[in-house]
Scaffold this active site. Structure first.
Site, PDB file in Angstrom:
ATOM      1  N   VAL A  56      26.528  40.174  41.164  1.00  0.00           N
ATOM      2  CA  VAL A  56      27.233  40.502  42.410  1.00  0.00           C
ATOM      3  C   VAL A  56      27.321  42.004  42.661  1.00  0.00           C
ATOM      4  O   VAL A  56      27.595  42.426  43.786  1.00  0.00           O
ATOM      5  CB  VAL A  56      28.646  39.902  42.429  1.00  0.00           C
ATOM      6  CG1 VAL A  56      28.569  38.381  42.347  1.00  0.00           C
ATOM      7  CG2 VAL A  56      29.513  40.464  41.301  1.00  0.00           C
ATOM      8  N   TYR A 148      40.446  47.476  34.939  1.00  0.00           N
ATOM      9  CA  TYR A 148      40.527  46.193  35.641  1.00  0.00           C
ATOM     10  C   TYR A 148      41.599  46.240  36.728  1.00  0.00           C
ATOM     11  O   TYR A 148      41.368  45.838  37.872  1.00  0.00           O
ATOM     12  CB  TYR A 148      40.847  45.083  34.637  1.00  0.00           C
ATOM     13  CG  TYR A 148      41.043  43.719  35.262  1.00  0.00           C
ATOM     14  CD1 TYR A 148      39.949  42.929  35.588  1.00  0.00           C
ATOM     15  CD2 TYR A 148      42.319  43.217  35.524  1.00  0.00           C
ATOM     16  CE1 TYR A 148      40.119  41.667  36.159  1.00  0.00           C
ATOM     17  CE2 TYR A 148      42.500  41.974  36.092  1.00  0.00           C
ATOM     18  CZ  TYR A 148      41.390  41.206  36.414  1.00  0.00           C
ATOM     19  OH  TYR A 148      41.561  39.969  36.983  1.00  0.00           O
TER      20      TYR A 148
END
Length: 259
Positions: A56, A148
């Protein structure tokens, strides 16, 4: 243009063509199954265990997924940019610039590429929905590593910016912010708790006092992908059992806590 099978002509997503990334497991797999049960034609993509292999964070791969929708199925009505990586729980002082670059490439640049290439094609069919998986880690600290968390905060900002830049297109862009969900990404947390006999403590910080299941996030994605959410745009939908509704506190010092 593809012909819709008789058994999928009725459903909340009947006739819609939707790309789902991270579809090989967890939230993506549950969403793919639900979307198909609701009548959608789903182009399921992942690095493995999916109909289409795609990275992706690669613009070429994202363009290919959108092209499959347009050329093989006649258009595109939705894109669920769900694929992501955790990068572990290392802190700022342990993670390298390469760690940051890879986490941001997949978790933030990936959704940005999805919006960039899916939105014009969705506009061609009259509009639709782009959904990006963020996280409660993007709302405040304590739910993931630094890189993250930063990447997911970026996703929340991204959908707001994209919704504005797509003004007048009838292409809606929203995010889902899951809490603790049992997936491959969180498997180590669940396994560690089970090994210690502490499975009952998983999710105990939220008012529902349990972790979530992939299908519960899939249901949120279904709402955002369907016409039922036609007036929801630029929004980050939190699905965390109530975890982020409060600052940390000791329930025993907070008055009555149970009925």
């Amino acid at each position: 243009m593809s012909i819709i099978p008789e058994n999928t002509r009725h459903g909340r997503l009947a006739g819609k063509i939707i790309v789902v990334t991270g579809a090989g497991s967890g939230i993506g797999k549950a969403t793919t199954e639900l979307f198909r049960n609701e009548g959608a034609t789903v182009i399921a993509a992942d690095l493995k265990d999916a109909d289409h292999i795609a990275d992706v964070g690669s613009e070429e791969d994202v363009i290919r997924l959108v092209s499959i929708a347009r050329e093989e199925h006649g258009g595109l009505h939705g894109f669920f940019a769900n694929a992501g990586i955790s990068g572990g729980l290392a802190g700022i002082f342990e993670q390298t610039p390469d760690d940051w670059a890879e986490i941001l490439r997949v978790n933030l640049i990936g959704p940005a590429l999805a919006i960039k290439h899916a939105a014009p094609v969705i506009k061609e069919v009259g509009g639709g929905s782009i959904i990006c998986t963020a996280s409660v880690a993007g709302l405040r600290s304590g739910a993931g590593g630094a890189a993250y968390s930063a990447s997911k905060a970026g996703v929340i900002s991204l959908v707001k910016t994209a919704a504005q830049q797509l003004s007048g297109s009838n292409v809606r862009v929203n995010a889902i912010c899951p809490g603790l969900i049992e997936t491959g990404m969180t498997q180590f947390v669940y396994e560690r708790a089970r090994a210690k006999g502490q499975e009952g403590k998983l999710g105990h910080l939220n008012p529902l006092r349990r972790g979530g299941e992939p299908h519960e996030i899939a249901n949120a994605a279904l709402f955002l992908a369907s016409d039922e959410s036609s007036y929801v745009n630029g929004h980050a939908l939190v699905v965390d059992g109530g975890l982020s509704s409060s600052h940390p506190f000791n329930r025993q010092d907070y008055g009555r806590t149970a009925i």
